[in-house]
Motif scaffolding. Structure first.
Motif, PDB file in Angstrom:
ATOM      1  N   ASN A 153       0.801  -1.218   0.000  1.00 52.59           N
ATOM      2  CA  ASN A 153       0.000   0.000   0.000  1.00 52.59           C
ATOM      3  C   ASN A 153       0.840   1.276   0.000  1.00 52.59           C
ATOM      4  N   ASP A 154       2.126   1.190   0.450  1.00 56.21           N
ATOM      5  CA  ASP A 154       2.964   2.385   0.456  1.00 56.21           C
ATOM      6  C   ASP A 154       3.651   2.623  -0.888  1.00 56.21           C
ATOM      7  N   LYS A 155       3.392   1.762  -1.873  1.00 53.21           N
ATOM      8  CA  LYS A 155       3.994   1.902  -3.196  1.00 53.21           C
ATOM      9  C   LYS A 155       2.988   2.520  -4.163  1.00 53.21           C
ATOM     10  N   ALA A 156       3.489   3.418  -5.013  1.00 53.44           N
ATOM     11  CA  ALA A 156       2.617   4.079  -5.989  1.00 53.44           C
ATOM     12  C   ALA A 156       2.278   3.152  -7.147  1.00 53.44           C
ATOM     13  N   LEU A 157       3.269   2.373  -7.600  1.00 53.61           N
ATOM     14  CA  LEU A 157       3.095   1.445  -8.709  1.00 53.61           C
ATOM     15  C   LEU A 157       3.770   0.121  -8.373  1.00 53.61           C
ATOM     16  N   ILE A 158       3.195  -0.961  -8.866  1.00 57.21           N
ATOM     17  CA  ILE A 158       3.805  -2.280  -8.699  1.00 57.21           C
ATOM     18  C   ILE A 158       3.707  -3.018 -10.030  1.00 57.21           C
ATOM     19  N   PRO A 159       4.555  -4.035 -10.243  1.00 58.31           N
ATOM     20  CA  PRO A 159       4.434  -4.811 -11.484  1.00 58.31           C
ATOM     21  C   PRO A 159       3.078  -5.505 -11.578  1.00 58.31           C
ATOM     22  N   PRO A 204      -1.233   0.717 -10.380  1.00 58.39           N
ATOM     23  CA  PRO A 204      -1.379   1.083  -8.973  1.00 58.39           C
ATOM     24  C   PRO A 204      -1.816  -0.144  -8.171  1.00 58.39           C
ATOM     25  N   PRO A 205      -1.268  -0.361  -6.980  1.00 64.47           N
ATOM     26  CA  PRO A 205      -1.639  -1.536  -6.203  1.00 64.47           C
ATOM     27  C   PRO A 205      -3.129  -1.549  -5.856  1.00 64.47           C
ATOM     28  N   LEU A 206      -3.708  -2.743  -5.884  1.00 68.71           N
ATOM     29  CA  LEU A 206      -5.118  -3.004  -5.544  1.00 68.71           C
ATOM     30  C   LEU A 206      -6.094  -2.574  -6.637  1.00 68.71           C
ATOM     31  N   SER A 207      -5.592  -2.003  -7.760  1.00 68.38           N
ATOM     32  CA  SER A 207      -6.512  -1.493  -8.781  1.00 68.38           C
ATOM     33  C   SER A 207      -7.327  -2.620  -9.418  1.00 68.38           C
ATOM     34  N   ILE A 208      -6.676  -3.724  -9.812  1.00 73.45           N
ATOM     35  CA  ILE A 208      -7.398  -4.829 -10.449  1.00 73.45           C
ATOM     36  C   ILE A 208      -8.275  -5.540  -9.427  1.00 73.45           C
ATOM     37  N   GLN A 209      -7.723  -5.719  -8.238  1.00 74.76           N
ATOM     38  CA  GLN A 209      -8.507  -6.383  -7.176  1.00 74.76           C
ATOM     39  C   GLN A 209      -9.776  -5.599  -6.856  1.00 74.76           C
ATOM     40  N   MET A 210      -9.683  -4.257  -6.867  1.00 72.57           N
ATOM     41  CA  MET A 210     -10.867  -3.434  -6.591  1.00 72.57           C
ATOM     42  C   MET A 210     -11.942  -3.647  -7.661  1.00 72.57           C
ATOM     43  N   LEU A 211     -11.504  -3.835  -8.928  1.00 64.80           N
ATOM     44  CA  LEU A 211     -12.473  -4.063 -10.000  1.00 64.80           C
ATOM     45  C   LEU A 211     -13.126  -5.438  -9.873  1.00 64.80           C
ATOM     46  N   VAL A 212     -12.340  -6.441  -9.479  1.00 65.69           N
ATOM     47  CA  VAL A 212     -12.917  -7.767  -9.243  1.00 65.69           C
ATOM     48  C   VAL A 212     -13.911  -7.700  -8.078  1.00 65.69           C
ATOM     49  N   GLU A 213     -13.517  -6.984  -7.048  1.00 63.24           N
ATOM     50  CA  GLU A 213     -14.405  -6.845  -5.884  1.00 63.24           C
ATOM     51  C   GLU A 213     -15.689  -6.110  -6.256  1.00 63.24           C
ATOM     52  N   ASN A 214     -15.568  -5.079  -7.119  1.00 61.60           N
ATOM     53  CA  ASN A 214     -16.759  -4.352  -7.567  1.00 61.60           C
ATOM     54  C   ASN A 214     -17.718  -5.276  -8.314  1.00 61.60           C
ATOM     55  N   ALA A 215     -17.145  -6.162  -9.140  1.00 58.06           N
ATOM     56  CA  ALA A 215     -17.993  -7.118  -9.865  1.00 58.06           C
ATOM     57  C   ALA A 215     -18.753  -8.012  -8.882  1.00 58.06           C
ATOM     58  N   LEU A 260      -1.990   0.382 -19.737  1.00 67.30           N
ATOM     59  CA  LEU A 260      -0.778  -0.245 -19.207  1.00 67.30           C
ATOM     60  C   LEU A 260       0.327   0.797 -19.119  1.00 67.30           C
ATOM     61  N   ILE A 261       0.963   0.887 -17.972  1.00 68.85           N
ATOM     62  CA  ILE A 261       2.027   1.862 -17.743  1.00 68.85           C
ATOM     63  C   ILE A 261       3.365   1.175 -17.974  1.00 68.85           C
ATOM     64  N   SER A 262       4.149   1.732 -18.884  1.00 68.42           N
ATOM     65  CA  SER A 262       5.413   1.109 -19.265  1.00 68.42           C
ATOM     66  C   SER A 262       6.430   1.195 -18.141  1.00 68.42           C
ATOM     67  N   ASN A 263       7.198   0.146 -18.003  1.00 70.97           N
ATOM     68  CA  ASN A 263       8.258   0.107 -16.994  1.00 70.97           C
ATOM     69  C   ASN A 263       9.459   0.936 -17.404  1.00 70.97           C
ATOM     70  N   ASN A 264       9.517   1.317 -18.686  1.00 71.13           N
ATOM     71  CA  ASN A 264      10.677   2.055 -19.189  1.00 71.13           C
ATOM     72  C   ASN A 264      10.658   3.528 -18.809  1.00 71.13           C
ATOM     73  N   ASN A 265       9.447   4.109 -18.714  1.00 70.50           N
ATOM     74  CA  ASN A 265       9.370   5.546 -18.472  1.00 70.50           C
ATOM     75  C   ASN A 265       8.644   5.919 -17.198  1.00 70.50           C
ATOM     76  N   GLN A 266       8.425   4.947 -16.324  1.00 68.03           N
ATOM     77  CA  GLN A 266       7.804   5.243 -15.041  1.00 68.03           C
ATOM     78  C   GLN A 266       8.638   4.620 -13.947  1.00 68.03           C
ATOM     79  N   ASN A 267       8.733   5.351 -12.848  1.00 72.63           N
ATOM     80  CA  ASN A 267       9.495   4.839 -11.706  1.00 72.63           C
ATOM     81  C   ASN A 267       8.562   4.470 -10.584  1.00 72.63           C
ATOM     82  N   MET A 268       8.813   3.343  -9.980  1.00 72.22           N
ATOM     83  CA  MET A 268       8.056   2.964  -8.801  1.00 72.22           C
ATOM     84  C   MET A 268       8.581   3.714  -7.597  1.00 72.22           C
ATOM     85  N   ASN A 269       7.669   4.127  -6.717  1.00 69.10           N
ATOM     86  CA  ASN A 269       8.067   4.840  -5.507  1.00 69.10           C
ATOM     87  C   ASN A 269       8.520   3.853  -4.449  1.00 69.10           C
TER      88      ASN A 269
END
Length: 349
Positions: free
Chosen positions: A212-218, A257-268, A340-349
């Motif tokens: 949760n403290d990370k802005a982006l994750i793989p 962003p972490p939990l983004s896909i899980q939130m959509l599954v949960e919404n369904a 999809l956010i590319s790993n080449n031009n974005q940095n994870m916090n």
């Protein structure tokens, strides 16, 4: 103190100092305030006019050639404009000086007698203009840096606030109670499944707290969490629920962003009826650089209120990292498309 007041105070002082410097270069002594008060006063007025001329030229150039866009052109145009304005003020000042002293001096005589003094005045003007322009650029750079730092802090605070809301939504007491009820029923029916359920349940919440403290994750890490979360859902809904993941390995290095896909599954899960007669299937596929999360629609009689909040949370978190919009589509299926956010031009916090 406001910028206008600084000009009102500093500009007359500079005008008086300029007059004293020119007088000293001519006579070798400083002028007397008592004897030459009128010239002191006129010098202060012209200093004030010079200050506000500089202020007005700066505001005009901010609209035409800002420091932010073209540094060199702004430096040259501001220096030239200020120098021309200063020359005009010097000429007017000398005319008033001649009128006050009643010298009756022609321009030719003035030039012959005071050429050196006039050139000194132009040199002083050039130095003032050069220093003022450099200071103006330094002040602009400092303010721009300060604004960027404030903006960066605000973005981090907003991002952390959104992530906290996402975390808060996952610590849902209803989900906890349902999971505990599932564990309770499995303990009497199948101890091995109960143990596996508890392990997946622990994995899910460990992920929520760790990421949760990370802005982006793989994406691969998010999918691993979704799989653990999916096990809990399958134990609860059995054959009435299915998750299909059809994502090539190459896209799983992308960031989300972490939990983004899980939130959509949960919404369904929240917004659809799930039963043997009305099974729910959630699909994850990739197309045109978007991750599409879709589900068939089995509407509940009473819809939950948190749906738009969850979607808005995901939209705002994505906005920090990409200009691509999240897309919503409702036909026989409800689909949310995440860029999809590319790993080449974005940095994870």
């Amino acid at each position: 103190m406001s910028k206008n007041w600084r000009f009102i105070i500093i500009s007359p002082v500079i005008g008086i100092l300029s007059y004293m410097l020119i007088h000293y270069s001519q006579v070798g002594d400083l002028p007397s305030l008592q004897k030459e008060f009128l010239l002191f006063f006129i010098s202060a007025i012209f200093g004030l006019l010079a200050g506000f001329s500089a202020f007005g030229i700066g505001k005009l150039l901010n609209k035409v050639v800002s420091w932010k866009k073209k540094h060199s052109l702004r430096f040259l145009s501001q220096s030239l404009s200020l120098f021309i304005a200063g020359c005009i003020l010097i000429i007017v000042y000398l005319e008033l000086f001649d009128m006050i002293l009643h010298t009756g001096m022609t321009y030719e005589t003035f030039w012959l007698e005071h050429k050196d003094d006039f050139l000194k005045a132009l040199l002083i003007l050039f130095i003032f203009v050069f220093i003022y322009t450099i200071l103006d650029f330094m002040i602009f750079s400092f303010n721009a840096l300060k604004k960027e730092e404030i903006k960066s802090v605000e973005m981090i605070n907003n991002q952390m606030n959104l992530q906290f809301k996402a975390l808060k939504s996952q610590l849902n007491p209803h989900f906890l109670f349902n999971s505990l009820n599932t564990i309770s029923s499995l303990l009497y029916k199948d101890a091995e499944k109960a143990e596996e359920f508890i392990r997946k349940f622990a994995e899910s919440y460990r992920f929520i707290l760790d990421q949760n403290d990370k802005a982006l994750i793989p994406l691969k890490k998010e999918l691993a969490f979704v799989e653990a979360y999916n096990y809990i859902l399958r134990m609860r809904f059995q054959d009435s629920y299915k998750l299909s993941v059809e994502l090539p390995e190459v896209v799983q290095s992308s960031l989300v962003p972490p939990l983004s896909i899980q939130m959509l599954v949960e919404n369904a899960i929240k917004h659809n009826l799930i039963s043997p007669n009305s099974p729910l299937e959630v699909k994850l596929v990739c197309k045109n650089n978007y991750l599409h999360v879709s589900n068939n629609i089995n509407p509940l009689r009473k819809q939950a209120e948190s749906f738009q909040i969850g979607i808005e949370n995901i939209k705002q978190r994505y906005a920090f990292f990409t200009n691509e919009n999240i897309k919503l589509e409702k036909t026989d299926f409800f689909t949310v498309s995440l860029p999809l956010i590319s790993n080449n031009n974005q940095n994870m916090n």
